[in-house]
Structures are given as structure tokens and as C-alpha cells.
Design a protein around this motif. Sequence first.
Motif, PDB file in Angstrom:
ATOM      1  N   TYR A   1       0.824  -1.204   0.000  1.00  0.00           N
ATOM      2  CA  TYR A   1       0.000   0.000   0.000  1.00  0.00           C
ATOM      3  C   TYR A   1       0.858   1.254   0.000  1.00  0.00           C
ATOM      4  CZ  TYR A   1      -4.432  -2.437   0.736  1.00  0.00           C
ATOM      5  OH  TYR A   1      -5.545  -3.216   0.575  1.00  0.00           O
ATOM      6  N   ARG A   2       1.968   1.235   0.734  1.00  0.00           N
ATOM      7  CA  ARG A   2       2.844   2.415   0.779  1.00  0.00           C
ATOM      8  C   ARG A   2       3.348   2.756  -0.619  1.00  0.00           C
ATOM      9  NH1 ARG A   2       8.014   2.698   0.496  1.00  0.00           N
ATOM     10  NH2 ARG A   2       8.280   0.477   0.956  1.00  0.00           N
ATOM     11  N   ARG A   3       3.829   1.756  -1.344  1.00  0.00           N
ATOM     12  CA  ARG A   3       4.346   2.018  -2.696  1.00  0.00           C
ATOM     13  C   ARG A   3       3.251   2.550  -3.613  1.00  0.00           C
ATOM     14  NH1 ARG A   3       7.220  -2.802  -1.478  1.00  0.00           N
ATOM     15  NH2 ARG A   3       5.600  -4.083  -2.470  1.00  0.00           N
ATOM     16  N   SER A   4       2.084   1.933  -3.545  1.00  0.00           N
ATOM     17  CA  SER A   4       0.973   2.356  -4.392  1.00  0.00           C
ATOM     18  C   SER A   4       0.527   3.776  -4.045  1.00  0.00           C
ATOM     19  CB  SER A   4      -0.199   1.386  -4.225  1.00  0.00           C
ATOM     20  OG  SER A   4      -1.341   1.853  -4.899  1.00  0.00           O
ATOM     21  N   PHE A   5       0.374   4.055  -2.764  1.00  0.00           N
ATOM     22  CA  PHE A   5      -0.118   5.371  -2.330  1.00  0.00           C
ATOM     23  C   PHE A   5       0.893   6.460  -2.627  1.00  0.00           C
ATOM     24  CE2 PHE A   5      -3.100   3.557   1.190  1.00  0.00           C
ATOM     25  CZ  PHE A   5      -3.855   2.962   0.204  1.00  0.00           C
ATOM     26  N   GLN A   6       2.178   6.152  -2.416  1.00  0.00           N
ATOM     27  CA  GLN A   6       3.195   7.175  -2.645  1.00  0.00           C
ATOM     28  C   GLN A   6       3.275   7.562  -4.123  1.00  0.00           C
ATOM     29  OE1 GLN A   6       4.791   8.951  -0.265  1.00  0.00           O
ATOM     30  NE2 GLN A   6       3.404   7.777   1.062  1.00  0.00           N
ATOM     31  N   ARG A   7       3.055   6.602  -5.009  1.00  0.00           N
ATOM     32  CA  ARG A   7       3.057   6.934  -6.442  1.00  0.00           C
ATOM     33  C   ARG A   7       1.933   7.915  -6.764  1.00  0.00           C
ATOM     34  NH1 ARG A   7       4.386   1.366  -7.264  1.00  0.00           N
ATOM     35  NH2 ARG A   7       2.175   0.846  -7.520  1.00  0.00           N
ATOM     36  N   ILE A   8       0.758   7.665  -6.211  1.00  0.00           N
ATOM     37  CA  ILE A   8      -0.382   8.551  -6.474  1.00  0.00           C
ATOM     38  C   ILE A   8      -0.147   9.928  -5.867  1.00  0.00           C
ATOM     39  CG2 ILE A   8      -2.846   8.920  -6.055  1.00  0.00           C
ATOM     40  CD1 ILE A   8      -3.193   5.876  -6.079  1.00  0.00           C
ATOM     41  N   ILE A   9       0.341   9.955  -4.628  1.00  0.00           N
ATOM     42  CA  ILE A   9       0.586  11.239  -3.952  1.00  0.00           C
ATOM     43  C   ILE A   9       1.619  12.059  -4.710  1.00  0.00           C
ATOM     44  CG2 ILE A   9       1.565  12.280  -1.869  1.00  0.00           C
ATOM     45  CD1 ILE A   9       0.274   9.996  -0.266  1.00  0.00           C
ATOM     46  N   GLN A  10       2.695  11.422  -5.144  1.00  0.00           N
ATOM     47  CA  GLN A  10       3.758  12.154  -5.852  1.00  0.00           C
ATOM     48  C   GLN A  10       3.293  12.693  -7.198  1.00  0.00           C
ATOM     49  OE1 GLN A  10       7.001   9.349  -5.976  1.00  0.00           O
ATOM     50  NE2 GLN A  10       7.227   9.337  -3.740  1.00  0.00           N
ATOM     51  N   ARG A  11       2.413  11.955  -7.859  1.00  0.00           N
ATOM     52  CA  ARG A  11       1.969  12.376  -9.183  1.00  0.00           C
ATOM     53  C   ARG A  11       0.785  13.337  -9.141  1.00  0.00           C
ATOM     54  NH1 ARG A  11       2.020   6.316 -11.955  1.00  0.00           N
ATOM     55  NH2 ARG A  11       4.280   6.043 -11.982  1.00  0.00           N
ATOM     56  N   ARG A  12      -0.180  13.041  -8.233  1.00  0.00           N
ATOM     57  CA  ARG A  12      -1.429  13.805  -8.272  1.00  0.00           C
ATOM     58  C   ARG A  12      -1.863  14.384  -6.939  1.00  0.00           C
ATOM     59  NH1 ARG A  12      -5.876  10.322 -10.288  1.00  0.00           N
ATOM     60  NH2 ARG A  12      -4.692   8.521  -9.529  1.00  0.00           N
ATOM     61  N   GLY A  13      -1.143  14.045  -5.846  1.00  0.00           N
ATOM     62  CA  GLY A  13      -1.453  14.636  -4.559  1.00  0.00           C
ATOM     63  C   GLY A  13      -2.363  13.767  -3.687  1.00  0.00           C
ATOM     64  N   PHE A  14      -2.473  14.153  -2.421  1.00  0.00           N
ATOM     65  CA  PHE A  14      -3.240  13.371  -1.448  1.00  0.00           C
ATOM     66  C   PHE A  14      -4.731  13.352  -1.775  1.00  0.00           C
ATOM     67  CE2 PHE A  14      -5.789  13.314   2.473  1.00  0.00           C
ATOM     68  CZ  PHE A  14      -5.475  12.036   2.934  1.00  0.00           C
ATOM     69  N   ASP A  15      -5.273  14.466  -2.251  1.00  0.00           N
ATOM     70  CA  ASP A  15      -6.711  14.517  -2.557  1.00  0.00           C
ATOM     71  C   ASP A  15      -7.080  13.490  -3.620  1.00  0.00           C
ATOM     72  OD1 ASP A  15      -7.099  16.514  -0.725  1.00  0.00           O
ATOM     73  OD2 ASP A  15      -7.021  18.152  -2.183  1.00  0.00           O
ATOM     74  N   ALA A  16      -6.202  13.304  -4.595  1.00  0.00           N
ATOM     75  CA  ALA A  16      -6.461  12.300  -5.644  1.00  0.00           C
ATOM     76  C   ALA A  16      -6.456  10.898  -5.045  1.00  0.00           C
ATOM     77  CB  ALA A  16      -5.403  12.402  -6.746  1.00  0.00           C
ATOM     78  N   LEU A  17      -5.561  10.663  -4.092  1.00  0.00           N
ATOM     79  CA  LEU A  17      -5.528   9.367  -3.418  1.00  0.00           C
ATOM     80  C   LEU A  17      -6.834   9.120  -2.670  1.00  0.00           C
ATOM     81  CD1 LEU A  17      -4.170   6.784  -2.370  1.00  0.00           C
ATOM     82  CD2 LEU A  17      -3.140   8.178  -0.546  1.00  0.00           C
ATOM     83  N   MET A  18      -7.322  10.132  -1.964  1.00  0.00           N
ATOM     84  CA  MET A  18      -8.569   9.985  -1.213  1.00  0.00           C
ATOM     85  C   MET A  18      -9.732   9.699  -2.152  1.00  0.00           C
ATOM     86  SD  MET A  18      -8.453   9.909   2.037  1.00  0.00           S
ATOM     87  CE  MET A  18     -10.233   9.924   2.167  1.00  0.00           C
TER      88      MET A  18
END
Length: 203
Positions: free
Chosen positions: A176-193
Motif C-alpha cells: 500500500y505504501r508504494r501504491s499510495f506514494q506513487r499517487i501522492i507524488q503524481r497527483r497529490g493526497f486529494d487524488a488518493l482519497m
Amino acid sequence: MKVFLIIFSIVFGTAVQNSVQAAAAVADEQAVIDEVRQMLIDRDQEIKALLGPEDSEHSEAQRDELMEIINQIIDYRAMARHALQDTWDTLSDDQKDEFVDVFARVIRDQSLNSLEIYRAEVTYESFDVDGRFVTAHTIAILDNVRTPVIYEMENRDGEWFVIDMSVDNVSTADSYRRSFQRIIQRRGFDALMDNLRRRAGVS
């Protein structure tokens, strides 16, 4: 002669004390291992009894009860904090609470996708104790397939919680860390949520 006896007494007394302390530490460690093993066995038996005979259908009530058992032993907040890394500290308390809630829903949904996996025969291979942390090495056997399952556990206020689980040497928290960090780095925390809300079916 008196000096020799005094020195001998000090050295021998210290050695005995160290031996007693070492024996007590071993006994304490074994008590922890026995406690964790029994807790895992109890949960496994509880789930198997809940599921009933092989190939039997499962009601929503059974799934809800299984979900409750899972909720009691998994520390979703610890896993969420690990998955978000530094982003966790930038969130408000409300944001953290919402993230943990949605994240937990995603994990539970995945856990309930195939209930047959909970019928696996489990053997408890070894336990590593490090203070309030224990790593439990187990083997799950289903349809003659042996799968290593490792539980990382923490004791808080006398209760044991799973803070990570590795299946076939793949860590759930790290995945989950690897998956979430990719999304956060590319599109930010709001996109992850937004992504997690969709997966959890939360509007």
C-alpha cells in the motif's frame, strides 16, 4: 585470602544473578510466544467455526461477524500511517480519521473477497520477540499449496494487534505504501482519497 573470597563472592554472585535474569528473560519470552500463538489459534478457530462446512453459502450476517473479528485484531491506523509516510504528519485529525476509515474499508473488502482462504490449515513455525513486538511466522496450507504468512504484531495495553501481514513475502503495508506514494507524488493526497473513496464505495 579474605580479599580472594570477597572477589570470588562478587564475581560468582554477579554470574548467578545474570543467569537468573537470563532464565527469567527466556521464561518471559516463552510466555509471550505462548500468548500470541494461542491468540492466533483462537482467532483461526473462531473464523472456521463461523464459516461452517466447506462450500457452504455465507450470509451477510456471517460476513459482518467475520468483519468484526478482523477489525478486532488489525491496527488500521498503524498501517495507514506507514502507508502515507511523511504525508500523515501534514493531515488534520479529521483527515487522518477519514483516511483510516476509508482505508480500513478497502482492506476489509479485499479480505472478504474469497472466504475460502480462511479455511486453510495453519501451522505456526516460529516467533521472534522484540519487546512489545512479535513476528509470527506461519504456513497456510490450502489445496496442497503452502503459503508463508507472517504477522507483525504489537502489544498495547495488554492486547495484541496486527500492524502488518506478509503473504508469500509480500508485505501488505509496504504494498500500500508504494501504491499510495506513487499517487501522492503524481497527483497529490486529494487524488488518493478520491481513489480510495471509489474503491470503498464511499461518496
